[in-house]
Design an enzyme around this catalytic site. Structure first.
Site, PDB file in Angstrom:
ATOM      1  N   ASP A 103     -10.195   1.214  -5.272  1.00 17.19           N
ATOM      2  CA  ASP A 103     -10.120   2.677  -5.180  1.00 17.19           C
ATOM      3  C   ASP A 103     -10.613   3.361  -6.448  1.00 17.19           C
ATOM      4  O   ASP A 103     -10.549   4.594  -6.553  1.00 17.19           O
ATOM      5  CB  ASP A 103      -8.661   3.124  -4.961  1.00 17.19           C
ATOM      6  CG  ASP A 103      -8.108   2.682  -3.622  1.00 17.19           C
ATOM      7  OD1 ASP A 103      -8.895   2.546  -2.666  1.00 17.19           O
ATOM      8  OD2 ASP A 103      -6.880   2.489  -3.540  1.00 17.19           O
TER       9      ASP A 103
ATOM     10  N   ASP B 131       0.819  -1.198   0.000  1.00 12.19           N
ATOM     11  CA  ASP B 131       0.000   0.000   0.000  1.00 12.19           C
ATOM     12  C   ASP B 131       0.865   1.265   0.000  1.00 12.19           C
ATOM     13  O   ASP B 131       1.782   1.380   0.823  1.00 12.19           O
ATOM     14  CB  ASP B 131      -0.853  -0.048   1.279  1.00 12.19           C
ATOM     15  CG  ASP B 131      -1.952   0.979   1.271  1.00 12.19           C
ATOM     16  OD1 ASP B 131      -2.829   0.892   0.416  1.00 12.19           O
ATOM     17  OD2 ASP B 131      -1.933   1.875   2.147  1.00 12.19           O
TER      18      ASP B 131
ATOM     19  N   GLU C 214       2.099  -0.138  -4.737  1.00 15.85           N
ATOM     20  CA  GLU C 214       1.186   0.926  -5.179  1.00 15.85           C
ATOM     21  C   GLU C 214       1.957   2.239  -5.130  1.00 15.85           C
ATOM     22  O   GLU C 214       2.519   2.588  -4.088  1.00 15.85           O
ATOM     23  CB  GLU C 214      -0.026   0.976  -4.246  1.00 15.85           C
ATOM     24  CG  GLU C 214      -1.090   1.930  -4.766  1.00 15.85           C
ATOM     25  CD  GLU C 214      -2.029   2.436  -3.684  1.00 15.85           C
ATOM     26  OE1 GLU C 214      -3.137   2.875  -4.035  1.00 15.85           O
ATOM     27  OE2 GLU C 214      -1.670   2.411  -2.488  1.00 15.85           O
TER      28      GLU C 214
HETATM   29  C1  GLC Z   1      -4.167   2.996  -0.758  1.00 18.48           C
HETATM   30  C2  GLC Z   1      -5.341   2.064  -0.671  1.00 18.48           C
HETATM   31  C3  GLC Z   1      -6.543   2.855  -0.268  1.00 18.48           C
HETATM   32  C4  GLC Z   1      -6.274   3.445   1.089  1.00 18.48           C
HETATM   33  C5  GLC Z   1      -4.976   4.241   1.110  1.00 18.48           C
HETATM   34  C6  GLC Z   1      -4.514   4.479   2.514  1.00 18.48           C
HETATM   35  O1  GLC Z   1      -4.317   3.955  -1.724  1.00 18.48           O
HETATM   36  O2  GLC Z   1      -5.511   1.392  -1.879  1.00 18.48           O
HETATM   37  O3  GLC Z   1      -7.715   2.101  -0.279  1.00 18.48           O
HETATM   38  O4  GLC Z   1      -7.322   4.298   1.450  1.00 18.48           O
HETATM   39  O5  GLC Z   1      -3.921   3.562   0.487  1.00 18.48           O
HETATM   40  O6  GLC Z   1      -4.091   3.272   3.076  1.00 18.48           O
END
Ligand code: GLC
Ligand code: CA
Length: 600
Positions: A351, A219, A275
């Site tokens: 998301d 994440d 990510e």
């Molecule tokens: C990432 C996740 C999202 C979350 C954010 C904070 O973007 O995919 O769902 O709200 O991180 O953890």
């Protein structure tokens, strides 16, 4: 109409190393919404286990679950309060072990969501940290003293804006300092400058790998290294708060930290995908995913999903155009293949909203056609493919007439509060925000999966649930559900299934082959070519508009449109595609949202 290709196809890429995870397809599950086994209105691990044969039948290789670890659920589990235990909402460790076994027994791998940019404010580390300035855990998070303006008012240490509205700084009365939270106040950022934090994360990684997990989705992993001094973000909009992302996305120590993680991952031959929001530079992401860097296997970049909103302002709309999308796809596809990197290819996740509604049409007349058009567009690109639950049977956005009481996402709820506070009388702005919530709001991806039409809960929960589903079920479930899609040989589900099989049987071309986007400036047609080293070619053509469109096929590829090359399985109209040749010029005329795939 221009038919020449703007970009030239490049030499082959023999230096791209092959590996199992490059050839895999990942299916993402959002556990809260997937399947409720015990009628408490919340999806759970036994629910997932009951659907493993369905998942397997799609032909995916890896299953990734959004977070199921202990959490107060301020941000749907992306706020973890115990990294080594399952949240009772989802089940227990025994259920989790059974899930891993169920996947492994079926030849699939299992990927856990690792959320270590921040923890929950309910994590014992943070409780300690906030208890006093000299607590040994104080330095596990990012604490700073207040600043004061000319009038002596307390102001936050810098102007960074939280992704969920307001400042990233929360004042703590007890110890008279601010702590940083890039996301919700309940998601304090861990301080990776502290080697104890790094060690603790390594320990968590080993804990799960030793328990049978095959890898991690990480994440917002490119936010873990903040620029020292935490300087103010550059001013891009009126008011005090500014994004500041340039100071915390891909910070100075990111790659040192990723190499530390990568070393452990390699010991286990584990899967990894990071990510990485807030970066649009291919070279920046390559540093994290280059095949000789020892960091991550691949990353999610945000170029495409950022296409229809203003930079840094998700709720300010920006026009989506096909040439923009094609430019982005070409850029990432060619760059990673030419430079020994690797892409994670996706258009939907928890998301993002549903792509048929966002980029195409969810009108029943075109819904399946659009799902197929977007599927072939995505699935035949190079990279590791990600399919999000419901995408395989053409799930669409929430109904447009659902008001805000149907929304659950903290991102939307906080933003709406800010709008009402700052612009109580600006109806136009309020409407614009609501339109944007519907178009790209995260709740669109989170409605419970419609398994069948057996009852008003679409087979998602038990017949008489003790509590209603945590999010309302889309009212179109009687026609649109997974079971109906499996029964119908012409559904999006079977189209996806065949695409996944094609990626496997043609992997030299479709996984590893070169990539060339054709005619980037064309407004309506998206067409690209894949080339294997031994001369096999694939051509993917799609009309992204709700009208008939003619396209002059570039001469070099005209012979690909001979009938024998066009794959009947991947058409989305039963009628023959209109192709005409006149004076050596080949033209294809595509019906609304028509797509074809040719190989040979
Ligand atoms: C990432 C996740 C999202 C979350 C954010 C904070 O973007 O995919 O769902 O709200 O991180 O953890
Ligand atoms: Ca449940």
């Amino acid at each position: 109409m221009a038919s020449s290709s703007v970009f030239k196809s490049t030499s082959s890429h023999p230096h791209i190393k092959r590996s199992w995870w490059k050839e895999s397809t990942v299916y993402q599950i959002y556990p809260a919404s997937f399947k409720d086994s015990n009628g408490d209105g919340w999806g759970d691990i036994p629910g997932i286990i009951s659907k493993l044969d369905y998942i397997k039948s799609l032909g995916v290789d890896i299953v990734w679950l959004s977070p199921i670890l202990k959490s107060p659920q301020q941000d749907m589990g992306y706020d973890i309060s115990n990294y080594e235990d399952v949240d009772p909402l989802y089940g227990n460790m025994a259920d989790h072990d059974a899930l891993i076994k169920g996947l492994h027994d079926r030849g699939m791998k299992y990927v856990l969501d690792l959320v270590v940019n921040h923890s929950s404010d309910q994590h014992p580390w943070f409780k300690q940290s906030r208890s006093s300035k000299d607590n040994p855990f104080r330095d596990w998070y990012i604490w700073r003293p207040a600043k004061y303006d000319e009038d002596g008012n307390r102001v936050p240490p810098n102007n960074w804006e939280s992704a969920f509205s307001g400042s990233v700084w929360e004042w703590d009365e007890h110890t008279q300092e601010y702590y940083m939270h890039i996301f919700a106040t309940g998601q304090p950022d861990l301080n990776w400058e502290n080697p104890k934090v790094v060690d603790a994360v390594h320990k968590i990684i080993r804990f799960w790998l030793d328990r049978g997990v095959d890898g991690f989705r990480m994440d917002v992993i490119n936010f873990i290294s903040k620029e020292p001094g935490l300087p103010d973000g550059k001013i891009t909009k009126p008011g005090f708060l500014q994004s500041g992302v340039e100071h915390f996305a891909c910070g100075p120590r990111l790659h040192e930290f990723l190499q530390g993680i990568g070393k452990i991952l390699r010991e286990y031959d584990a899967f990894s995908v990071g990510e990485m929001p807030g970066v649009h530079d291919t070279r920046e992401i390559l540093k994290g995913v280059g095949q000789d860097r020892g960091e991550l296997a691949m990353a999610f970049n945000f170029d495409i999903v950022d296409i229809d909103h203003a930079p840094g302002s998700k709720w300010l709309p920006r026009e989506f155009t096909l040439p923009k999308l094609k430019t982005i796809v070409h850029k990432w596809q060619t760059f990673m293949l030419e430079n020994g990197g690797w892409n994670a290819i996706y258009m939907e996740n928890h998301d993002q909203s549903r792509t048929i509604s966002r980029y195409c049409s969810d009108d029943p007349k075109y819904r399946t056609k659009c799902a197929k058009l977007l599927a072939s567009h995505l699935a035949l690109q190079s990279g590791t493919l990600f399919v999000y639950q419901g995408q395989e049977w053409a799930q669409k956005n929430m109904p447009k007439d659902w008001d805000l009481s149907h929304y659950r996402d903290i991102e939307v709820i906080n933003h709406w509060k800010t709008i009402l506070r700052d612009h109580p009388d600006d109806k136009a702005l309020q409407q614009q925000a609501k339109d944007q919530y519907w178009l790209i709001g995260r709740d669109n991806a989170r409605t419970p999966i419609q398994w069948n039409d057996s009852d008003r809960y679409a087979g998602w929960t038990t017949k008489d649930p003790a509590r209603p589903p945590w999010m309302d079920i889309h009212p179109d479930y009687a026609t649109w559900n997974a079971e109906a899609a499996v029964k119908d040989p012409n559904s999006a589900f079977h189209y996806w299934r065949k695409l996944l099989a094609l990626r496997k049987s043609e992997k030299d071309t479709l996984v590893y082959g070169r990539f060339e986007m054709l005619d980037i400036e064309h407004d309506d047609v998206c067409a690209y070519v894949r080339n294997s080293d031994d001369g096999r070619r694939a051509l993917v053509i799609g009309n992204w508009k709700e009208k008939e469109v003619s396209w002059a096929v570039p001469k070099a590829y005209a012979d690909m449109l001979k009938r024998e090359h066009i794959l009947p399985d991947f058409k989305n109209y039963s009628e023959e595609t209109q192709i005409s040749t006149d004076g050596g010029k080949t033209t294809i005329t595509l019906k609304p949202f028509e797509t074809i795939v040719a190989i040979g």
